[in-house]
Design an enzyme around this catalytic site. Structure first.
Site, PDB file in Angstrom:
ATOM      1  N   CYS A   3      -7.196  -8.609   8.765  1.00  0.00           N
ATOM      2  CA  CYS A   3      -6.767  -7.572   9.713  1.00  0.00           C
ATOM      3  C   CYS A   3      -7.957  -6.657  10.050  1.00  0.00           C
ATOM      4  O   CYS A   3      -8.522  -6.012   9.146  1.00  0.00           O
ATOM      5  CB  CYS A   3      -5.631  -6.750   9.110  1.00  0.00           C
ATOM      6  SG  CYS A   3      -4.336  -7.798   8.398  1.00  0.00           S
TER       7      CYS A   3
ATOM      8  N   CYS B  58      10.642   2.286  -0.834  1.00  0.00           N
ATOM      9  CA  CYS B  58      10.132   1.418   0.225  1.00  0.00           C
ATOM     10  C   CYS B  58       8.972   0.639  -0.371  1.00  0.00           C
ATOM     11  O   CYS B  58       8.246   1.164  -1.225  1.00  0.00           O
ATOM     12  CB  CYS B  58       9.655   2.270   1.404  1.00  0.00           C
ATOM     13  SG  CYS B  58       8.905   1.292   2.721  1.00  0.00           S
TER      14      CYS B  58
ATOM     15  N   CYS C  48       6.932   5.128  -0.937  1.00  0.00           N
ATOM     16  CA  CYS C  48       6.559   3.815  -0.406  1.00  0.00           C
ATOM     17  C   CYS C  48       5.389   3.240  -1.208  1.00  0.00           C
ATOM     18  O   CYS C  48       4.337   3.867  -1.325  1.00  0.00           O
ATOM     19  CB  CYS C  48       6.180   3.959   1.065  1.00  0.00           C
ATOM     20  SG  CYS C  48       5.727   2.393   1.815  1.00  0.00           S
TER      21      CYS C  48
ATOM     22  N   CYS D 223      -7.939  -8.020  -0.303  1.00  0.00           N
ATOM     23  CA  CYS D 223      -6.854  -8.764   0.356  1.00  0.00           C
ATOM     24  C   CYS D 223      -7.454  -9.934   1.136  1.00  0.00           C
ATOM     25  O   CYS D 223      -8.443  -9.758   1.854  1.00  0.00           O
ATOM     26  CB  CYS D 223      -6.096  -7.823   1.291  1.00  0.00           C
ATOM     27  SG  CYS D 223      -4.751  -8.658   2.155  1.00  0.00           S
TER      28      CYS D 223
ATOM     29  N   CYS E  44      -8.246  -2.973   8.807  1.00  0.00           N
ATOM     30  CA  CYS E  44      -7.885  -2.606   7.439  1.00  0.00           C
ATOM     31  C   CYS E  44      -9.078  -2.540   6.470  1.00  0.00           C
ATOM     32  O   CYS E  44      -9.816  -3.512   6.311  1.00  0.00           O
ATOM     33  CB  CYS E  44      -6.843  -3.579   6.900  1.00  0.00           C
ATOM     34  SG  CYS E  44      -6.230  -3.051   5.276  1.00  0.00           S
TER      35      CYS E  44
ATOM     36  N   CYS F 238      11.420  -1.198   8.008  1.00  0.00           N
ATOM     37  CA  CYS F 238      10.460  -0.209   8.499  1.00  0.00           C
ATOM     38  C   CYS F 238       9.382  -1.014   9.216  1.00  0.00           C
ATOM     39  O   CYS F 238       8.660  -1.786   8.574  1.00  0.00           O
ATOM     40  CB  CYS F 238       9.871   0.572   7.322  1.00  0.00           C
ATOM     41  SG  CYS F 238       8.524   1.681   7.807  1.00  0.00           S
TER      42      CYS F 238
ATOM     43  N   ARG G  20       8.255   7.488  12.863  1.00  0.00           N
ATOM     44  CA  ARG G  20       7.334   8.182  11.959  1.00  0.00           C
ATOM     45  C   ARG G  20       5.963   8.398  12.606  1.00  0.00           C
ATOM     46  O   ARG G  20       5.326   7.450  13.068  1.00  0.00           O
ATOM     47  CB  ARG G  20       7.155   7.410  10.650  1.00  0.00           C
ATOM     48  CG  ARG G  20       6.215   8.165   9.701  1.00  0.00           C
ATOM     49  CD  ARG G  20       6.074   7.528   8.343  1.00  0.00           C
ATOM     50  NE  ARG G  20       7.345   7.425   7.688  1.00  0.00           N
ATOM     51  CZ  ARG G  20       7.794   6.306   7.105  1.00  0.00           C
ATOM     52  NH1 ARG G  20       7.051   5.225   7.101  1.00  0.00           N
ATOM     53  NH2 ARG G  20       8.972   6.282   6.537  1.00  0.00           N
TER      54      ARG G  20
HETATM   55  N1  SAM Z   1      -0.562  -6.018   3.017  1.00  0.00           N
HETATM   56  C1  SAM Z   1       0.664  -5.611   3.539  1.00  0.00           C
HETATM   57  C2  SAM Z   1       0.813  -5.848   4.998  1.00  0.00           C
HETATM   58  O1  SAM Z   1      -0.172  -5.994   5.687  1.00  0.00           O
HETATM   59  O2  SAM Z   1       1.957  -5.840   5.465  1.00  0.00           O
HETATM   60  C3  SAM Z   1       0.999  -4.166   3.239  1.00  0.00           C
HETATM   61  C4  SAM Z   1      -0.034  -3.087   3.369  1.00  0.00           C
HETATM   62  S1  SAM Z   1      -0.756  -2.844   4.970  1.00  0.00           S
HETATM   63  C5  SAM Z   1      -2.087  -1.754   4.573  1.00  0.00           C
HETATM   64  C6  SAM Z   1       0.462  -1.876   5.836  1.00  0.00           C
HETATM   65  C7  SAM Z   1       0.141  -1.403   7.243  1.00  0.00           C
HETATM   66  O3  SAM Z   1      -0.789  -0.339   7.219  1.00  0.00           O
HETATM   67  C8  SAM Z   1      -0.482  -2.374   8.214  1.00  0.00           C
HETATM   68  O4  SAM Z   1       0.436  -3.278   8.751  1.00  0.00           O
HETATM   69  C9  SAM Z   1      -1.020  -1.448   9.272  1.00  0.00           C
HETATM   70  O5  SAM Z   1      -0.072  -1.231  10.299  1.00  0.00           O
HETATM   71  C10 SAM Z   1      -1.279  -0.157   8.515  1.00  0.00           C
HETATM   72  N2  SAM Z   1      -2.718   0.112   8.446  1.00  0.00           N
HETATM   73  C11 SAM Z   1      -3.619  -0.496   7.647  1.00  0.00           C
HETATM   74  N3  SAM Z   1      -4.863  -0.013   7.865  1.00  0.00           N
HETATM   75  C12 SAM Z   1      -4.752   0.936   8.826  1.00  0.00           C
HETATM   76  C13 SAM Z   1      -5.672   1.777   9.477  1.00  0.00           C
HETATM   77  N4  SAM Z   1      -6.981   1.739   9.221  1.00  0.00           N
HETATM   78  N5  SAM Z   1      -5.202   2.641  10.414  1.00  0.00           N
HETATM   79  C14 SAM Z   1      -3.879   2.677  10.692  1.00  0.00           C
HETATM   80  N6  SAM Z   1      -2.961   1.899  10.110  1.00  0.00           N
HETATM   81  C15 SAM Z   1      -3.383   1.030   9.196  1.00  0.00           C
HETATM   82  C1  DTB Z   2       2.405   2.261   7.892  1.00  0.00           C
HETATM   83  O1  DTB Z   2       2.859   1.952   9.006  1.00  0.00           O
HETATM   84  N1  DTB Z   2       1.313   2.999   7.684  1.00  0.00           N
HETATM   85  C2  DTB Z   2       1.030   3.122   6.282  1.00  0.00           C
HETATM   86  C3  DTB Z   2       2.234   2.384   5.629  1.00  0.00           C
HETATM   87  N2  DTB Z   2       2.933   1.865   6.743  1.00  0.00           N
HETATM   88  C4  DTB Z   2       2.027   1.410   4.573  1.00  0.00           C
HETATM   89  C5  DTB Z   2      -0.324   2.676   5.893  1.00  0.00           C
HETATM   90  C6  DTB Z   2      -1.434   3.413   6.595  1.00  0.00           C
HETATM   91  C7  DTB Z   2      -2.729   2.977   6.030  1.00  0.00           C
HETATM   92  C8  DTB Z   2      -3.886   3.713   6.593  1.00  0.00           C
HETATM   93  C9  DTB Z   2      -5.186   3.237   6.034  1.00  0.00           C
HETATM   94  C10 DTB Z   2      -5.327   3.407   4.549  1.00  0.00           C
HETATM   95  O2  DTB Z   2      -5.092   4.518   4.018  1.00  0.00           O
HETATM   96  O3  DTB Z   2      -5.731   2.443   3.889  1.00  0.00           O
HETATM   97 FE1  SF4 Z   3      -4.217  -7.130   3.708  1.00  0.00          FE
HETATM   98 FE2  SF4 Z   3      -4.754  -4.859   4.920  1.00  0.00          FE
HETATM   99 FE3  SF4 Z   3      -3.952  -6.926   6.340  1.00  0.00          FE
HETATM  100 FE4  SF4 Z   3      -2.201  -5.688   4.678  1.00  0.00          FE
HETATM  101  S1  SF4 Z   3      -3.158  -4.825   6.492  1.00  0.00           S
HETATM  102  S2  SF4 Z   3      -2.515  -7.898   4.933  1.00  0.00           S
HETATM  103  S3  SF4 Z   3      -3.619  -5.081   3.050  1.00  0.00           S
HETATM  104  S4  SF4 Z   3      -5.869  -6.799   5.181  1.00  0.00           S
END
Ligand code: SAM
Ligand code: DTB
Ligand code: SF4
Length: 328
Positions: free
Chosen positions: A60, A131, A100, A56, A63, A191, A263
């Site tokens: 973030c 979702c 989702c 990506c 992530c 959500c 949630r």
């Molecule tokens: N790329 C899209 C976005 O950022 O909206 C969708 C996927 S992103 C992985 C969805 C959400 O997962 C993020 O906004 C974040 O709140 C959550 N998330 C991602 N990595 C995480 C982590 N290591 N621990 C907890 N929540 C995480």
């Molecule tokens: C949300 O609030 N948490 C989920 C879902 N929406 C998409 C994602 C959590 C991701 C946790 C790290 C991972 O498994 O990559």
């Molecule tokens: Fe990309 Fe992860 Fe950020 Fe979603 S949360 S925009 S997957 S880097």
């Protein structure tokens, strides 16, 4: 007892005051609100699938999927529709009512969106709520998803506006609010929540919940994630948030947004059963269930079933309008 009003005019000071209540008072208040709006012993169950993984372009800090962090994650292109439908079918058989689909995109490209709409149609036809979380959307993309029958769009604000720039620099807090407005105005369910444990202060957690509660409509679903620390991300090695502070965050979300699903989202695998039970007492009424979140392990499904039994909790039934269309 008078029903807690639905408000959209919370001040940050009021929200911070809720956080400082004695723990028992806060939980009593949250549970009281919860019982005014919800069956206290039913929990909505969603399953997650990463339909496009890694690489990506966003940065973030939490992530594992950002191309900027070396987490050893294997990147995977957009999945085939049949594979996604098979995963959704398994999730339904295991008891999930919402599926989702998450993609590691800044925003979807047209060609990819066409495939995702097909996934949505097929998953919905199984009788599951759908979702998706695909990054930022323009109006046309929102409309396209709506026409495909999408129920919820997940798009988190993650933290306070003030702290946001310390976590993400490739987009702004306002960008997030703009996509959320398009989704809401198109009549899709929202959500939207955030993450606890990224090094933010209590004031940031309060400000994040205050922003959500003061939106023109409360998000219908509010995921509260505990940071899942992944080696190679800049946030790996942060001190874990105090477990009671996490429970407080759930309780305040419940009080501010009485009609929303709250949630207990990522991070359950690292929580004790007692902490999870406190989260349910504080008003959490939705979980992610199944082997994986997106790329990391979720809490064990057998242990979840056992925990539900011990606590007398049940999986919430699918909404009445959600019936399988029988084609697959
Ligand atoms: N790329 C899209 C976005 O950022 O909206 C969708 C996927 S992103 C992985 C969805 C959400 O997962 C993020 O906004 C974040 O709140 C959550 N998330 C991602 N990595 C995480 C982590 N290591 N621990 C907890 N929540 C995480
Ligand atoms: C949300 O609030 N948490 C989920 C879902 N929406 C998409 C994602 C959590 C991701 C946790 C790290 C991972 O498994 O990559
Ligand atoms: Fe990309 Fe992860 Fe950020 Fe979603 S949360 S925009 S997957 S880097």
């Amino acid at each position: 007892m008078q029903q807690q009003a639905i408000r959209h005019d919370w001040t940050l000071e009021e929200v911070e005051q809720l956080f400082t209540l004695p723990f028992n008072d806060l939980l009593f208040r949250a549970q009281t609100v919860h019982r005014q709006y919800w069956n206290p012993n039913a929990v909505q169950v969603s399953s997650l699938l990463s339909i496009k993984t890694g690489a990506c372009p966003e940065d973030c800090a939490y992530c594992p999927q950002s191309v900027r962090h070396d987490t050893g994650l294997k990147r995977e292109p957009l999945m085939e529709v049949e594979q996604v439908v098979a995963a959704a079918r398994r999730a339904k058989e295991a008891g999930a009512t919402r599926f989702c689909m998450g993609a590691a995109w800044r925003s979807p490209k047209d060609r990819d969106l066409a495939k995702v709409t097909e996934m949505i149609r097929r998953v919905k036809a199984l009788g599951l709520e759908t979702c998706a979380t695909l990054g930022m959307l323009d109006e046309w993309q929102v409309q396209t998803l709506k026409e495909a029958g999408l129920d919820y769009y997940n798009h988190n604000i993650d933290t306070s506006e003030e702290f946001y720039g310390r976590i993400i620099t490739t987009r702004t807090f306002q960008d997030r609010l703009d996509t959320l407005a398009r989704v809401r105005e198109a009549g899709l369910k929202v959500c939207c929540g955030g993450i606890v444990g990224m090094g933010e202060q209590r004031r940031d957690r309060a400000a994040m919940l205050c922003t959500l509660a003061n939106l023109p409509e409360h998000p219908q679903s509010v995921p509260i994630n505990q940071l899942v620390q992944v080696e190679g991300t800049p946030l790996a090695g942060r001190e874990r948030p105090d477990s009671f502070e996490f429970v407080r965050t759930i309780a305040v979300a419940r009080i501010l947004m009485p009609r929303s699903y709250v949630r207990l989202s990522a991070g359950r695998a690292e929580m004790s059963e007692e902490q999870q039970a406190l989260c349910f007492l504080a008003g959490a009424n939705s979980i992610f269930y199944g082997e994986k979140l997106l790329t990391t392990d979720n809490a064990d499904a057998d242990r979840d079933r056992c925990l539900f039994q011990r606590l007398g909790l049940s999986f919430e039934e699918a909404p009445a309008e959600q019936t399988a269309q029988g084609c697959c």
